[in-house]
Design a protein around this motif. Structure first.
Motif, PDB file in Angstrom:
ATOM      1  N   ARG A  27       0.859  -1.184   0.000  1.00  0.00           N
ATOM      2  CA  ARG A  27       0.000   0.000   0.000  1.00  0.00           C
ATOM      3  C   ARG A  27       0.891   1.228   0.000  1.00  0.00           C
ATOM      4  O   ARG A  27       1.924   1.262   0.680  1.00  0.00           O
ATOM      5  CB  ARG A  27      -0.886  -0.019   1.253  1.00  0.00           C
ATOM      6  N   CYS A  28       0.524   2.257  -0.784  1.00  0.00           N
ATOM      7  CA  CYS A  28       1.321   3.474  -0.824  1.00  0.00           C
ATOM      8  C   CYS A  28       0.410   4.691  -0.860  1.00  0.00           C
ATOM      9  O   CYS A  28      -0.780   4.606  -1.197  1.00  0.00           O
ATOM     10  CB  CYS A  28       2.280   3.481  -2.012  1.00  0.00           C
ATOM     11  N   ARG A  29       1.007   5.854  -0.561  1.00  0.00           N
ATOM     12  CA  ARG A  29       0.254   7.111  -0.485  1.00  0.00           C
ATOM     13  C   ARG A  29       1.183   8.251  -0.900  1.00  0.00           C
ATOM     14  O   ARG A  29       2.297   8.379  -0.366  1.00  0.00           O
ATOM     15  CB  ARG A  29      -0.250   7.320   0.932  1.00  0.00           C
ATOM     16  N   ALA A  30       0.751   9.059  -1.857  1.00  0.00           N
ATOM     17  CA  ALA A  30       1.527  10.215  -2.309  1.00  0.00           C
ATOM     18  C   ALA A  30       1.184  11.430  -1.457  1.00  0.00           C
ATOM     19  O   ALA A  30       0.005  11.769  -1.302  1.00  0.00           O
ATOM     20  CB  ALA A  30       1.231  10.506  -3.771  1.00  0.00           C
ATOM     21  N   HIS A  31       2.221  12.078  -0.926  1.00  0.00           N
ATOM     22  CA  HIS A  31       2.012  13.227  -0.048  1.00  0.00           C
ATOM     23  C   HIS A  31       2.165  14.563  -0.768  1.00  0.00           C
ATOM     24  O   HIS A  31       1.710  15.586  -0.236  1.00  0.00           O
ATOM     25  CB  HIS A  31       2.983  13.160   1.135  1.00  0.00           C
ATOM     26  N   ARG A  32       2.816  14.582  -1.929  1.00  0.00           N
ATOM     27  CA  ARG A  32       2.961  15.826  -2.687  1.00  0.00           C
ATOM     28  C   ARG A  32       2.762  15.549  -4.171  1.00  0.00           C
ATOM     29  O   ARG A  32       3.014  14.443  -4.652  1.00  0.00           O
ATOM     30  CB  ARG A  32       4.345  16.455  -2.464  1.00  0.00           C
ATOM     31  N   ASP A  33       2.326  16.568  -4.892  1.00  0.00           N
ATOM     32  CA  ASP A  33       2.092  16.426  -6.324  1.00  0.00           C
ATOM     33  C   ASP A  33       3.408  16.648  -7.064  1.00  0.00           C
ATOM     34  O   ASP A  33       3.775  17.765  -7.413  1.00  0.00           O
ATOM     35  CB  ASP A  33       1.032  17.436  -6.778  1.00  0.00           C
ATOM     36  N   VAL A  34       4.111  15.553  -7.290  1.00  0.00           N
ATOM     37  CA  VAL A  34       5.392  15.608  -8.007  1.00  0.00           C
ATOM     38  C   VAL A  34       5.326  14.667  -9.214  1.00  0.00           C
ATOM     39  O   VAL A  34       6.289  13.956  -9.506  1.00  0.00           O
ATOM     40  CB  VAL A  34       6.570  15.230  -7.078  1.00  0.00           C
ATOM     41  N   PHE A  35       4.196  14.702  -9.925  1.00  0.00           N
ATOM     42  CA  PHE A  35       3.955  13.775 -11.030  1.00  0.00           C
ATOM     43  C   PHE A  35       3.639  14.559 -12.311  1.00  0.00           C
ATOM     44  O   PHE A  35       2.521  14.521 -12.828  1.00  0.00           O
ATOM     45  CB  PHE A  35       2.799  12.829 -10.678  1.00  0.00           C
TER      46      PHE A  35
END
Length: 330
Positions: free
Chosen positions: A156-164
């Protein structure tokens, strides 16, 4: 028998850019400082025929710093670890957004950022990685042994900042196989004109037609022009139809099954794990990826994997394992 891999610096650029000895030592010292003295760096799990050592990015004995996941996996009827003892299998290797590919420490960020290991029971353990410095992805990897011969992984993963900026997030796992005589991955798939055919996948060179997508996967991961070669950039003409693969190891068969096809990609290297000097052979890498399109911040994404390490078996028995896994994930 000593099966420790010989990972020569001259092979580094051609074998997954293995960290040179001096750099590995530096990273190892940094990770050792980052690890909490009150927390273990590795634990041994046991269930029926399987014994597994689960660990973080720390160095311990012959295991090198900068490799996480399953440090060692043995079957009761086997004579050695499935994975190269100096490195690991089911090792979280890359976080990929299409950017920051040139710096090795960033390219291998999951291997360099600290992890926290927790034993949950005699058969379960979890690795947690706080948001990483560059990509700000937090992850949880739960390992579980199940009798008689299963190792399961829930991620399971979670992105904390918009770096995409290119609209995707991909995570990459490497399994450095311990010099099997047959370096091939096998799956049901084939070329465009074929479907559900037994396909033998064994690349000739590192970073050459390395990644196999699902039949319906049309997403194009984009990258800046030029730049370094990587396994996840170069695509095979093969496609897979069913979400599993298997390979042979001594008198055993290792089956890797996924709970979905969406986002899963299979990857092969003939020499990603360096060389085994005693056996005069290279260590292939049997890898996979999890691709997330248009990731949303603070939303959990994940998938499940079941692996089976068992005495050599027929394709009919392999398909029975896959069918049983499908029923359990419904």
């Amino acid at each position: 028998m000593n099966t420790t891999a010989s990972l020569n610096s001259s092979d580094a650029l051609h074998r997954r850019d293995f960290i040179r000895g001096s750099v590995a030592a530096t990273i190892g010292s940094q990770i050792a400082v980052a690890s909490s003295d009150s927390k273990p760096t590795h634990v041994t799990l046991h269930a029926s025929d399987l014994t597994a050592v689960i660990g973080d990015n720390s160095a311990q004995g012959e295991h090198r710093a900068g490799y996480n996941g399953v440090w060692n996996l043995r079957h009761a009827k086997g004579t050695r670890s499935l994975f190269v003892p100096a490195v690991a299998g089911l090792n979280l290797e890359h976080i990929v957004t299409g950017e920051h590919l040139e710096d090795s420490k960033t390219l291998f960020e999951p291997r360099n950022a600290p992890m926290q290991l927790t034993r949950l029971s005699d058969t379960e353990a979890e690795l947690h990685q706080a948001p990483t410095p560059t990509f700000h992805v937090e992850s949880w990897t739960h390992f579980r042994l199940v009798a008689p011969h299963y190792l399961e992984m829930d991620f399971r993963c979670r992105a904390h900042r918009d770096v995409f900026p290119r609209g995707y997030l991909s995570l990459f796992w490497a399994s450095y196989m311990n010099a099997p005589a047959d370096k091939s991955m096998y799956f049901l798939g084939g070329l465009d004109s074929q479907k559900d055919m037994w396909t033998q996948f064994c690349t000739q060179w590192h970073n050459d037609q390395s990644t196999v997508r699902h039949r319906d996967d049309q997403f194009e991961m984009t990258f800046p022009d030029g730049g370094r070669d990587t396994l996840f950039k170069t695509l095979s003409r093969f496609r897979f139809d069913q979400p599993f693969f298997y390979g042979h190891f001594d008198d055993l068969t290792w089956i890797v099954m996924f709970d979905r096809t969406e986002g899963i990609r299979l990857t092969h290297s003939p020499s990603g794990g360096g060389a085994n000097a005693e056996l005069k052979s290279t260590n292939p890498a049997w890898d996979f990826q999890f691709l997330i399109q248009k990731p949303e911040l603070m939303k959990d994404y994940g998938f499940k994997v079941r692996t089976a390490l068992r005495p050599r078996c027929s394709r009919e028995e392999i398909l029975a394992e896959v069918a049983q896994w499908k029923l359990s994930t419904r």
